[in-house]
Design a protein around this motif. Structure first.
Motif, short mmCIF file in Angstrom:
data_model
loop_
_atom_site.label_atom_id
_atom_site.label_comp_id
_atom_site.label_asym_id
_atom_site.label_seq_id
_atom_site.Cartn_x
_atom_site.Cartn_y
_atom_site.Cartn_z
N CYS A 68 -7.97 103.10 76.98
CA CYS A 68 -8.13 103.23 75.63
C CYS A 68 -7.14 102.90 74.62
N LEU A 70 -6.65 104.04 71.68
CA LEU A 70 -6.31 105.43 70.96
C LEU A 70 -5.78 106.49 71.98
N ASN A 71 -5.16 107.50 71.16
CA ASN A 71 -5.02 108.58 72.05
C ASN A 71 -5.14 109.80 71.31
N CYS A 72 -6.57 110.15 71.01
CA CYS A 72 -6.98 111.16 70.34
C CYS A 72 -6.47 112.47 70.98
N PHE A 74 -7.77 115.56 70.95
CA PHE A 74 -8.59 116.48 71.62
C PHE A 74 -8.99 115.88 73.09
N CYS A 75 -8.75 114.69 73.41
CA CYS A 75 -9.38 113.72 74.40
C CYS A 75 -8.78 114.07 75.77
N PHE A 77 -10.02 112.36 78.42
CA PHE A 77 -10.72 111.23 79.00
C PHE A 77 -9.81 110.08 79.34
N TYR A 78 -9.04 109.61 78.26
CA TYR A 78 -8.37 108.45 78.21
C TYR A 78 -7.21 108.05 79.18
N GLY A 113 -17.34 104.67 77.07
CA GLY A 113 -16.00 104.45 77.54
C GLY A 113 -14.73 104.19 76.51
N GLY A 114 -13.47 104.01 76.95
CA GLY A 114 -12.39 103.85 75.98
C GLY A 114 -12.60 102.56 75.43
N LEU A 115 -11.90 102.55 74.25
CA LEU A 115 -11.98 101.24 73.54
C LEU A 115 -10.61 100.26 73.83
N LYS A 194 -9.51 107.03 64.53
CA LYS A 194 -10.93 106.64 64.51
C LYS A 194 -11.57 106.49 63.00
S1 SF4 Z 1 -11.67 107.62 74.58
FE1 SF4 Z 1 -12.56 108.11 72.73
S2 SF4 Z 1 -11.94 110.11 72.16
FE2 SF4 Z 1 -10.76 109.40 73.80
S3 SF4 Z 1 -8.88 108.34 72.79
FE3 SF4 Z 1 -10.03 106.85 72.92
S4 SF4 Z 1 -11.46 106.61 71.21
FE4 SF4 Z 1 -10.26 108.74 71.22
#
Ligand code: SF4
Length: 355
Positions: A68, A70-72, A74-75, A77-78, A113-115, A194
């Motif tokens: 992904c 991004l690196n949110c 709260f996430c 997953f990425y 999924g991720g971006l 986001k």
């Molecule tokens: S997978 Fe979604 S929530 Fe997780 S970092 Fe990427 S955009 Fe943010």
């Protein structure tokens, strides 16, 4: 001495809409007797609106990649390309996985999924085509508004064009993810890169206008206040008044494991999980289904929440990995038994009812 009815009981029982101020009062309730009354009211509203059926789906979760941009905060997953935890699955590999699970009575695939630039429109055309070749009736619930916005920018086309292409390849509905909390100051803390709340809701509105149904989530128990929860519920209710395409609302308890926000435990503001569900049921008078995800809060707790306004016990969750990259799953028989033991009627959806 018999307790007095809750001050809002008459209004709720008459089917009148609660104001934001009333919603906040409910959410801030501390008195156990009053909380029990709120539970009873939410249960009563659920019974009147949707009866005793408890929905669940047989779902295969597909995460094409956890890479992904991004690196949110709260996430859990990425991943970034050089991380050992990173994965990327080709459409062919995903097809093999679906063919493996399909004989177990799948009703839908849930794709998020991720971006990531390799998950582009060519990728999704091939993936959706392969899925529909396996079974044209398999419901494809795919991508959050954040991902649709990413695809539109990647290909330099409008989100509407992205939707039209995806629909022509078999897209059936949108999941509810990516909403987090629809309050800008909180979104900035959670996920600064986001799309905004307005952009998020506008993409759902567009999907509804094109004939797609969708869900809406709300991530809570992180840095949000009670007012933010009520603002979120108010925005979703207002959007639903305009476009009517939300089938299901899904409160999600924030998971503290495996993300920077969770490590800062002192910053977290915890609320009563059942009360958030009850207030969601009472505030959202225009969304039929309230879904509880047992893999987020525990099986026993999720079944209990069926008495706090919920009428959807989510799904078998085959291969779900968004919650701190664990996989947790239950089969349809297990879910049905739990629902029957709770005195309710299990109902396997085909995603037309719940999304
Ligand atoms: S997978 Fe979604 S929530 Fe997780 S970092 Fe990427 S955009 Fe943010």
């Amino acid at each position: 001495m018999k307790a007095l009815p809750h001050p809002l009981a008459e209004k709720i029982q008459a089917g009148q809409r609660l104001t934001a101020k009333e919603g906040l009062e409910l959410l801030q309730t501390k008195d156990p007797e009053e909380i029990e009354q709120i539970r009873g009211l939410a249960d009563q509203v659920r019974q009147e609106k949707v009866g005793d059926k408890v929905l669940f789906a047989s779902t295969l979760f597909i995460h094409p990649t956890n890479l992904c941009e991004l690196n949110c905060q709260f996430c859990s997953f990425y991943a970034k390309p050089d991380w050992p935890s990173a994965w990327f699955s080709s459409p062919q590999e995903i097809e093999e996985k679906i063919r493996h699970h399909h004989p177990k009575g799948l009703t839908e695939v849930h794709i998020v999924g991720g971006l990531w630039r390799d998950c582009n429109l060519d990728y999704y055309e091939e993936l959706f085509t392969r899925i529909k070749n396996i079974d044209p009736n398999l419901h494809i619930k795919a991508l959050t508004p954040v991902e649709y916005d990413f695809l539109a920018k990647l290909h330099n086309i409008s989100v509407e064009e992205v939707f039209r292409k995806m629909m022509s390849w078999g897209l059936g509905s949108l999941p509810g993810g990516g909403a987090e909390i629809l309050v800008e100051e909180i979104r900035e803390k959670l996920a600064p890169g986001k799309i905004s709340s307005d952009e998020f809701l506008a993409i759902h509105a567009l999907a509804h206008r094109l004939g797609l149904h969708s869900n809406n989530t709300m991530l809570f128990n992180h840095v949000e206040g009670e007012e933010d929860i009520i603002t979120h519920l108010g925005k979703v209710r207002e959007q639903q008044d305009k476009t009517g395409g939300f089938r299901t609302f899904v409160p999600l308890k924030f998971g503290e494991e495996g993300n920077p926000l969770g490590k800062r435990k002192k910053a977290l503001r915890k609320k009563s999980i059942p009360l958030v569900f009850a207030v969601s049921r009472l505030m959202l008078d225009n969304i039929p289904n309230l879904k509880v995800l047992w893999n987020y809060i525990g099986v026993k707790e999720a079944v209990e929440i069926l008495t706090w306004g919920a009428n959807d016990l989510s799904s078998t969750n085959l291969e779900e990995k968004v919650i701190d990259n664990r996989t947790t799953q239950m089969d349809g028989e297990m879910l049905s038994s739990l629902i029957r033991e709770a005195g309710r009627i299990p109902h396997l959806t085909n995603s037309g009812e719940s999304c």
